[in-house]
Scaffold this active site. Structure first.
Site, PDB file in Angstrom:
ATOM      1  N   LEU A   1       0.806  -1.225   0.000  1.00 27.53           N
ATOM      2  CA  LEU A   1       0.000   0.000   0.000  1.00 27.53           C
ATOM      3  C   LEU A   1       0.834   1.269   0.000  1.00 27.53           C
ATOM      4  CD1 LEU A   1      -2.758  -1.041   2.563  1.00 27.53           C
ATOM      5  CD2 LEU A   1      -2.939  -0.981   0.085  1.00 27.53           C
ATOM      6  N   ARG A   2       2.159   1.119  -0.101  1.00 24.38           N
ATOM      7  CA  ARG A   2       2.996   2.321  -0.109  1.00 24.38           C
ATOM      8  C   ARG A   2       2.682   3.207  -1.312  1.00 24.38           C
ATOM      9  NH1 ARG A   2       7.662  -1.013   1.615  1.00 24.38           N
ATOM     10  NH2 ARG A   2       7.935  -0.674   3.841  1.00 24.38           N
ATOM     11  N   GLY A   3       2.379   2.610  -2.440  1.00 26.97           N
ATOM     12  CA  GLY A   3       2.053   3.395  -3.634  1.00 26.97           C
ATOM     13  C   GLY A   3       0.840   4.283  -3.413  1.00 26.97           C
TER      14      GLY A   3
END
Length: 426
Positions: free
Chosen positions: A364-366
């Site tokens: 979920l970093r993007g």
């Protein structure tokens, strides 16, 4: 300054054909940071203050020695004289082209939680020059005077152990304003120089933690720049991974443990022809900028002439860009103050996550970085609402390096991202 707000070079043509509306700026209230509270857990604070050493059957406690010292007026004058004798850096406003790289750097200064930027491109394209020119634009921050970790007096997560103890005792802290620090990490640096060292003999004989801070301590709340990061030794990469993940650096030597905050903006640059970056480290960079060699002959001549002017008389050259530099400084300062007031609609958040999901982006970093970067861009443009245009500008840089590589794919990953963006947002 118009070029700074441009989109990435790989998606300019696509973006140009799809104009998107923008919102107007409304009044933004000024920020007031509340004082945080701190809690001790028994004899040990977060960050590792309480340490015990064993000696036979008995135990004795190790006191923390003073590592923070006040800077006397003579040292201040000496420091100012040393700064004045340094060779002036190339002005950021004088960098011709490379809008994608400049925008990524500015967004990280506005919101350090974006997670840094990885700059990859051909040799001789001004990567190092651009990064180092950022020094003049860095804003001032509040720090505890004399503290080697640049401790934030209002944030417990960015404080050294000694400052935490002083606050718990109710002592009055001396607060000063200082510029955000930029630290260069040499490729040949030793692990002790990066992490810091402990004087074991002094610890055992005098019962104190004699800790000499390293580069990670100096870079806390600042910028850590690694040129040719793809050539960095693996043991130093592991150190950076650990600090980037936790925000703390821990030094373990002979049963003695020292921890200090190490929250920094990680900026790396390199040439892809010289080797790939380890995927674990690449994932830690919030944004990825690609730079290429300028092909336009007139533009190349302008770059050569500007560089010649700077080499001939650096002071006169810097003075010619002083007004633009000051304007950009004010823009960054205002954007940092207004950042918390910028809002992004729920519908836009859903579409960002849909783009990430359909591109099979791992983790979920993007999603998180794209939301942060879009808000930082809106703040830089002086608006309090994120538009689809803001997202279109930053999303290739936020997701390009997170796509799974297909060796048979010839299209640029940034174009894949922007195509999926218009497919979802249309």
């Amino acid at each position: 300054m118009a070029g700074i707000f441009g989109t990435s070079s790989s998606s300019t043509a696509i973006l140009a054909s799809r104009p998107l509306s923008s919102t107007s700026k409304s009044s933004i209230p000024s920020l007031s940071l509340p004082l945080c509270t701190w809690r001790s857990h028994g004899r040990k604070l977060y960050g590792g203050v309480g340490v015990q050493l064993k000696k036979g059957r008995s135990q004795f406690h190790v006191a923390v020695s003073n590592v923070a010292t006040e800077i006397n007026p003579a040292e201040k004058a000496q420091k100012l004289a040393a700064e004045g004798s340094q060779r002036p850096v190339y002005p950021f406003a004088a960098i011709v082209g490379q809008d994608e790289m400049k925008l990524c750097l500015l967004l990280n200064v506005i919101d350090p939680k974006i997670g840094g930027v990885m700059i990859m491109g051909d040799r001789g394209t001004g990567k190092s020059t651009t990064v180092r020119s950022l020094v003049d634009l860095l804003p001032e921050i509040r720090v505890v005077s004399g503290d080697p970790f640049n401790s934030d007096p209002e944030d417990s997560e960015s404080m050294g152990m000694e400052v935490r103890e002083s606050i718990l005792k109710g002592e009055q802290l001396s607060i000063v304003m200082t510029k955000i620090n930029m630290v260069d990490l040499p490729l040949g640096a030793t692990e002790d120089r990066v992490c810091g060292t402990i004087d074991i003999e002094k610890a055992l004989t005098e019962g104190v933690k004699a800790f000499e801070p390293g580069l990670l301590a100096k870079a806390n709340r600042g910028i850590l720049y690694v040129d040719e990061v793809n050539l960095l030794d693996d043991h130093l990469v592991d150190v950076l991974l650990d600090s980037a993940a936790s925000g703390w650096n821990t030094v373990e030597r002979e049963g003695i443990s020292i921890s200090h905050p190490a929250r920094f903006i990680l900026i790396g640059s390199g040439n892809p022809e010289e080797g790939e970056l380890r995927p674990q480290l690449l994932d830690r960079f919030g944004m990825h900028a690609q730079v290429g060699t300028v092909r336009d002959a007139e533009l190349r001549v302008k770059i050569v002439e500007e560089r010649a002017r700077f080499d001939k008389n650096p002071k006169e050259f810097r003075d010619s860009y002083k007004a633009e530099q000051e304007k950009l400084q004010q823009q960054i300062s205002s954007a940092r103050s207004d950042l918390s007031s910028v809002q992004i609609d729920h519908d836009l958040r859903v579409k960002i996550s849909k783009v990430c999901a359909e591109l099979n982006v791992d983790g979920l970093r993007g999603d998180i970085v794209t939301n942060r970067a879009a808000k930082a861009l809106a703040a830089l443009k002086g608006r309090d609402n994120v538009t689809a245009e803001d997202i279109a500008t930053v999303i290739p840089n936020c997701l390009r390096h997170r796509l799974r590589k297909d060796p048979l794919e010839s299209i640029d990953s940034g174009l894949l991202v922007i195509e999926k963006f218009y497919e979802v947002f249309s």
